[in-house]
Design an enzyme around this catalytic site. Structure first.
Site, PDB file in Angstrom:
ATOM      1  N   HIS A 100       8.486   4.057 -39.993  1.00  9.50           N
ATOM      2  CA  HIS A 100       8.149   4.851 -41.184  1.00  9.50           C
ATOM      3  C   HIS A 100       6.685   4.639 -41.577  1.00  9.50           C
ATOM      4  O   HIS A 100       6.072   3.632 -41.204  1.00  9.50           O
ATOM      5  CB  HIS A 100       9.007   4.391 -42.375  1.00  9.50           C
ATOM      6  N   CYS A 155      12.491  -1.117 -48.433  1.00 13.20           N
ATOM      7  CA  CYS A 155      13.689  -0.400 -47.978  1.00 13.20           C
ATOM      8  C   CYS A 155      14.960  -0.815 -48.722  1.00 13.20           C
ATOM      9  O   CYS A 155      15.937  -0.072 -48.745  1.00 13.20           O
ATOM     10  CB  CYS A 155      13.884  -0.592 -46.491  1.00 13.20           C
TER      11      CYS A 155
HETATM   12  C1  CIR Z   1      17.048   2.309 -39.729  1.00 16.60           C
HETATM   13  O1  CIR Z   1      16.648   2.284 -38.560  1.00 16.60           O
HETATM   14  O2  CIR Z   1      17.212   3.361 -40.326  1.00 16.60           O
HETATM   15  C2  CIR Z   1      17.352   1.010 -40.437  1.00 16.60           C
HETATM   16  N1  CIR Z   1      17.870   0.061 -39.504  1.00 16.60           N
HETATM   17  C3  CIR Z   1      16.126   0.441 -41.099  1.00 16.60           C
HETATM   18  C4  CIR Z   1      15.624   1.308 -42.202  1.00 16.60           C
HETATM   19  C5  CIR Z   1      14.463   0.710 -42.912  1.00 16.60           C
HETATM   20  N2  CIR Z   1      14.080   1.582 -43.971  1.00 16.60           N
HETATM   21  C6  CIR Z   1      12.920   1.510 -44.612  1.00 16.60           C
HETATM   22  O3  CIR Z   1      12.081   0.684 -44.284  1.00 16.60           O
HETATM   23  N3  CIR Z   1      12.697   2.363 -45.592  1.00 16.60           N
END
Ligand code: CIR
Length: 271
Positions: free
Chosen positions: A171, A258
């Site tokens: 991201h 996140c």
């Molecule tokens: C994913 O791959 O979607 C999750 N394992 C990690 C998401 C992390 N999200 C974020 O940093 N906003």
């Protein structure tokens, strides 16, 4: 109402979501992909994160985990709150789309809800709100239709959108976050030009994975895995830091932002 950039930028409330017992099956592709995830340890670390946020006087609302959604603790990706509007995203990974349902139900209490529709996709991890400018990463998870949907809502809230191509990271906020409404912390691989062009100060963090920090009021939450970044923020920039251990979440490509959705106080900016 345009956001007040002089204030302490403390959110009115923060939403978090518990860790699923199935978290080992979460999506992962980053540098720690092969390392097993210890779910009990992740739960302890999650509780530590919630304690750290509460210690700053912020109200935390915790949604229960759903074992059918191994990534549900990464709640940031499911909604973006802009002023009085909340955009319920259509996450880029199909397996994550059911996660939005309980989040929308809770946000309805505070915000005007806008639901993103197919073919738009967007993860909240690609959205960085710097005062009156919204930077949106176009990544493997967020497409241009998702960015356009968000830009329309942002415009109603007096905010302009700039898109940034994201390569080599999950991201946009894997590469940069804010230490204040006008101060960007970023990794060496991110080109700061579009941020500098909009008046932001830009500083490189020493840890290649250390750019995802969470600024809450005057305090910057930094991963305990990145002490050099913490030192740079506290000694180099003179900001207050709080180290939080999120090592199990790093294994799943997550970090600090996140694990929550921040709801700005009326008329204020928050990270
Ligand atoms: C994913 O791959 O979607 C999750 N394992 C990690 C998401 C992390 N999200 C974020 O940093 N906003």
């Amino acid at each position: 109402m345009l956001p007040d950039l002089s204030g302490p930028a403390l959110p009115a409330a923060v939403l978090v979501r518990g860790v699923a017992s199935t978290m080992q099956r979460c999506l992962r592709e980053g540098p720690h992909e092969a390392l097993p995830i210890d779910v009990d340890r992740a739960r302890d670390q999650h509780a530590g994160y919630v304690r750290a946020v509460r210690s700053l006087g912020i109200e935390v609302h915790e949604l229960p985990a759903d074992d059918a959604c191994p990534d549900c603790c990464f709640i940031e990706d499911t909604a973006v709150v802009l002023g009085k509007a909340a955009v319920i995203t259509r996450p880029g990974a199909a397996s994550r789309r059911p996660e939005v349902v309980p989040v929308a139900r809770v946000l309805e209490r505070w915000c005007e809800i806008h639901r993103m529709q197919e073919p738009a996709t967007l993860d909240g991890g690609d959205v960085l709100c710097a005062g009156r400018t919204l930077f949106v990463g176009i990544s493997a998870r967020t497409n241009s239709q998702g960015a356009e949907f968000l830009a329309r809502i942002a415009e109603m809230e007096g905010t302009q959108t700039v898109t940034i191509p994201v390569e080599g990271a999950l991201h946009l906020k894997s590469l940069c976050t804010l230490a204040g409404p006008r101060l960007l912390l970023h990794t060496r691989v991110l080109d700061p030009a579009p941020f500098l062009a909009r008046g932001l100060g830009c500083r490189i963090v020493p840890d290649p994975q250390g750019a995802n920090v969470l600024t809450l009021g005057q305090t910057v939450l930094v991963s305990a895995s990145h002490p050099a970044t913490s030192d740079m923020i506290s000694r180099g920039l003179g900001l207050g830091t709080l180290a939080v251990d999120v090592s199990e979440f790093h294994k799943a490509d997550g970090a600090l932002t996140c694990l929550s959705i921040r709801i700005p106080a009326a008329g204020c900016w928050c990270a």
